[in-house]
Design a protein around this motif. Structure first.
Motif, mmCIF file in Angstrom:
data_model
loop_
_atom_site.group_PDB
_atom_site.id
_atom_site.type_symbol
_atom_site.label_atom_id
_atom_site.label_comp_id
_atom_site.label_asym_id
_atom_site.label_seq_id
_atom_site.Cartn_x
_atom_site.Cartn_y
_atom_site.Cartn_z
ATOM 1 N N ILE A 9 0.772 -1.367 -0.127
ATOM 2 C CA ILE A 9 -0.051 0.131 0.013
ATOM 3 C C ILE A 9 0.959 1.223 0.171
ATOM 4 C CG2 ILE A 9 -1.664 1.435 1.497
ATOM 5 C CD1 ILE A 9 -2.653 -1.421 2.227
ATOM 6 N N LYS A 10 1.885 1.269 0.759
ATOM 7 C CA LYS A 10 2.810 2.382 0.904
ATOM 8 C C LYS A 10 3.508 2.586 -0.456
ATOM 9 C CE LYS A 10 3.697 1.973 5.774
ATOM 10 N NZ LYS A 10 4.648 1.743 6.695
ATOM 11 N N ALA A 28 -11.975 5.854 -2.013
ATOM 12 C CA ALA A 28 -12.095 4.548 -1.329
ATOM 13 C C ALA A 28 -13.217 4.736 -0.364
ATOM 14 C CB ALA A 28 -10.770 4.375 -0.325
ATOM 15 N N ILE A 29 -13.717 5.828 0.085
ATOM 16 C CA ILE A 29 -14.755 6.226 0.935
ATOM 17 C C ILE A 29 -16.001 6.007 0.052
ATOM 18 C CG2 ILE A 29 -15.874 7.725 2.558
ATOM 19 C CD1 ILE A 29 -13.043 8.756 3.292
ATOM 20 N N GLN A 30 -15.931 6.790 -0.888
ATOM 21 C CA GLN A 30 -17.334 6.690 -1.832
ATOM 22 C C GLN A 30 -17.638 5.370 -2.279
ATOM 23 O OE1 GLN A 30 -16.703 9.965 -4.651
ATOM 24 N NE2 GLN A 30 -17.418 11.475 -3.486
ATOM 25 N N LEU A 40 -6.939 2.019 3.548
ATOM 26 C CA LEU A 40 -7.234 3.575 4.383
ATOM 27 C C LEU A 40 -6.968 3.128 5.838
ATOM 28 C CD1 LEU A 40 -11.011 4.216 3.540
ATOM 29 C CD2 LEU A 40 -9.081 5.459 2.855
ATOM 30 N N GLY A 41 -6.623 2.153 6.478
ATOM 31 C CA GLY A 41 -6.155 1.940 7.657
ATOM 32 C C GLY A 41 -4.607 1.926 7.752
ATOM 33 N N MET A 46 -0.224 5.732 9.110
ATOM 34 C CA MET A 46 0.838 6.655 8.624
ATOM 35 C C MET A 46 0.602 8.066 9.368
ATOM 36 S SD MET A 46 1.422 5.142 4.909
ATOM 37 C CE MET A 46 2.658 6.606 4.539
ATOM 38 N N ILE A 47 -0.600 8.488 9.129
ATOM 39 C CA ILE A 47 -1.171 10.040 9.703
ATOM 40 C C ILE A 47 -0.643 9.988 11.388
ATOM 41 C CG2 ILE A 47 -2.972 11.465 10.137
ATOM 42 C CD1 ILE A 47 -3.853 10.642 7.358
ATOM 43 N N TRP A 48 -1.189 8.974 11.936
ATOM 44 C CA TRP A 48 -1.205 8.716 13.116
ATOM 45 C C TRP A 48 0.337 8.740 13.872
ATOM 46 C CZ3 TRP A 48 -4.909 9.379 17.114
ATOM 47 C CH2 TRP A 48 -4.543 8.856 18.334
#
Length: 68
Positions: A9-10, A28-30, A40-41, A46-48
């Motif tokens: 994914i990265k 991905a959400i839509q 998304l996880g 990565m954001i966290w």
């Protein structure tokens, strides 16, 4: 075969612009497909990992309010 999903994914989004990353997230959400959830996880992870404590608290507050 040993597939490292996080790594894949990265690699898939590495070098993407903010606009491309946003499009990936929105799509991905839509799309709402279960197979998109791991991606998304990984992005959230990565954001966290790269967020300040203040940013983490803001995300938690937003999440908590979204679940009410």
């Amino acid at each position: 075969m040993n597939l490292n999903l996080r790594h894949a994914i990265k690699q898939n989004v590495q070098g993407n612009s903010q606009e491309e990353l946003e499009a990936t997230i929105v799509d991905a959400i839509q799309n709402g497909e279960e197979k998109m959830l791991p991606g998304l996880g990984v992005l959230f992870e990565m954001i966290w990992q790269h967020s300040s404590e203040q940013d983490k608290q803001e995300m938690l507050t937003t999440l908590e309010n979204s679940l009410k």
